[in-house]
Design a protein around this motif. Sequence first.
Motif, PDB file in Angstrom:
ATOM      1  N   ARG A  98       0.837  -1.192   0.000  1.00  0.00           N
ATOM      2  CA  ARG A  98       0.000   0.000   0.000  1.00  0.00           C
ATOM      3  C   ARG A  98       0.878   1.252   0.000  1.00  0.00           C
ATOM      4  O   ARG A  98       2.012   1.239   0.473  1.00  0.00           O
ATOM      5  CB  ARG A  98      -0.917   0.046   1.230  1.00  0.00           C
ATOM      6  N   SER A 136      -2.866   7.309  -5.140  1.00  0.00           N
ATOM      7  CA  SER A 136      -3.302   6.048  -4.544  1.00  0.00           C
ATOM      8  C   SER A 136      -4.772   5.822  -4.874  1.00  0.00           C
ATOM      9  O   SER A 136      -5.534   6.765  -5.101  1.00  0.00           O
ATOM     10  CB  SER A 136      -3.104   6.042  -3.025  1.00  0.00           C
ATOM     11  N   THR A 162      -8.404   1.841  -2.308  1.00  0.00           N
ATOM     12  CA  THR A 162      -7.931   0.788  -1.411  1.00  0.00           C
ATOM     13  C   THR A 162      -6.477   1.004  -0.995  1.00  0.00           C
ATOM     14  O   THR A 162      -5.882   0.144  -0.357  1.00  0.00           O
ATOM     15  CB  THR A 162      -8.072  -0.597  -2.073  1.00  0.00           C
ATOM     16  N   GLY A 163      -5.907   2.153  -1.366  1.00  0.00           N
ATOM     17  CA  GLY A 163      -4.566   2.491  -0.920  1.00  0.00           C
ATOM     18  C   GLY A 163      -3.439   1.984  -1.792  1.00  0.00           C
ATOM     19  O   GLY A 163      -2.269   2.126  -1.432  1.00  0.00           O
ATOM     20  N   ARG A 164      -3.756   1.383  -2.924  1.00  0.00           N
ATOM     21  CA  ARG A 164      -2.717   0.898  -3.830  1.00  0.00           C
ATOM     22  C   ARG A 164      -2.270   1.995  -4.789  1.00  0.00           C
ATOM     23  O   ARG A 164      -2.944   3.015  -4.963  1.00  0.00           O
ATOM     24  CB  ARG A 164      -3.232  -0.296  -4.635  1.00  0.00           C
ATOM     25  N   CYS A 203       5.570   3.517  -3.431  1.00  0.00           N
ATOM     26  CA  CYS A 203       4.631   3.300  -2.328  1.00  0.00           C
ATOM     27  C   CYS A 203       5.147   3.937  -1.047  1.00  0.00           C
ATOM     28  O   CYS A 203       4.439   4.691  -0.380  1.00  0.00           O
ATOM     29  CB  CYS A 203       4.393   1.810  -2.112  1.00  0.00           C
TER      30      CYS A 203
END
Length: 260
Positions: A46, A86, A89-91, A199
Amino acid sequence: MTILNTALASNPVTRTIVRETAKKVDLTKGVNRNNARRVAELIQLRVNPDIAPLTEQGYKNEAARYGIRPEALHAFADIESQATGSTVTGRLPILYEPHVVSRNSFHVHDWWEVPGMGVVCSYPRWYNPRKKAEAVPPRCTRHPYNLKMEERFQLLAFMAEINFDAALAGCSWGMFQILGENWKALGYASVWHFVVEMCDGGEPAQLNAALRFLDHKDVLDDMRQGNWATVIEAYNGPGQVDDYLPKFLRRLSERRKLYV
């Protein structure tokens, strides 16, 4: 249950074909079972929530280092990812590019169908979704570009189980959508390091990757001079100028209002 299956059990990306035996390729499914741990780490990766998103001042600071206009960098972020580093879902935002996967895996997996998705994981050339004759590639029921973001990660996970590095190299990553296959030219230790760096470092690291790419393509002077067609061709590839340039110029005009 394997590490990968444990991770997938609580994850929207649902793949179940990895088995317990390590260091072996399942010839019926093409799965490299030694990739299980790496794919599990990829799925769980993430964007660092402790790194603040880029602000106008952040764009100004980086642009000043290179002598270019901040609104141009901001406009690139707009057209590539709607200026977000991002997903919900934070990806990292990604675009899975089957033709790039193909050239990074020596065309070994061309036309392999992905169960239940209506796409293949690899094909030998680019199919333009804006052309009627190419809007749905062969052996597909839809274009991979039209997959939702979590579906893209499902496709990525499928390919990563087969060839981890080729899968990552064949995706465009982050708010500036830099292809993973550029990792070495941009000074990263590996394609995995390229992804992890963006990330861990959030949007500032993603902007840094974009500036490395522009420098690698030798178009920083063109950015300074406003040669936008040249910049767009270098950034997005031949044949993309007619589509991307009008979008970029519209966003550039809007972003100029922030940087007076």
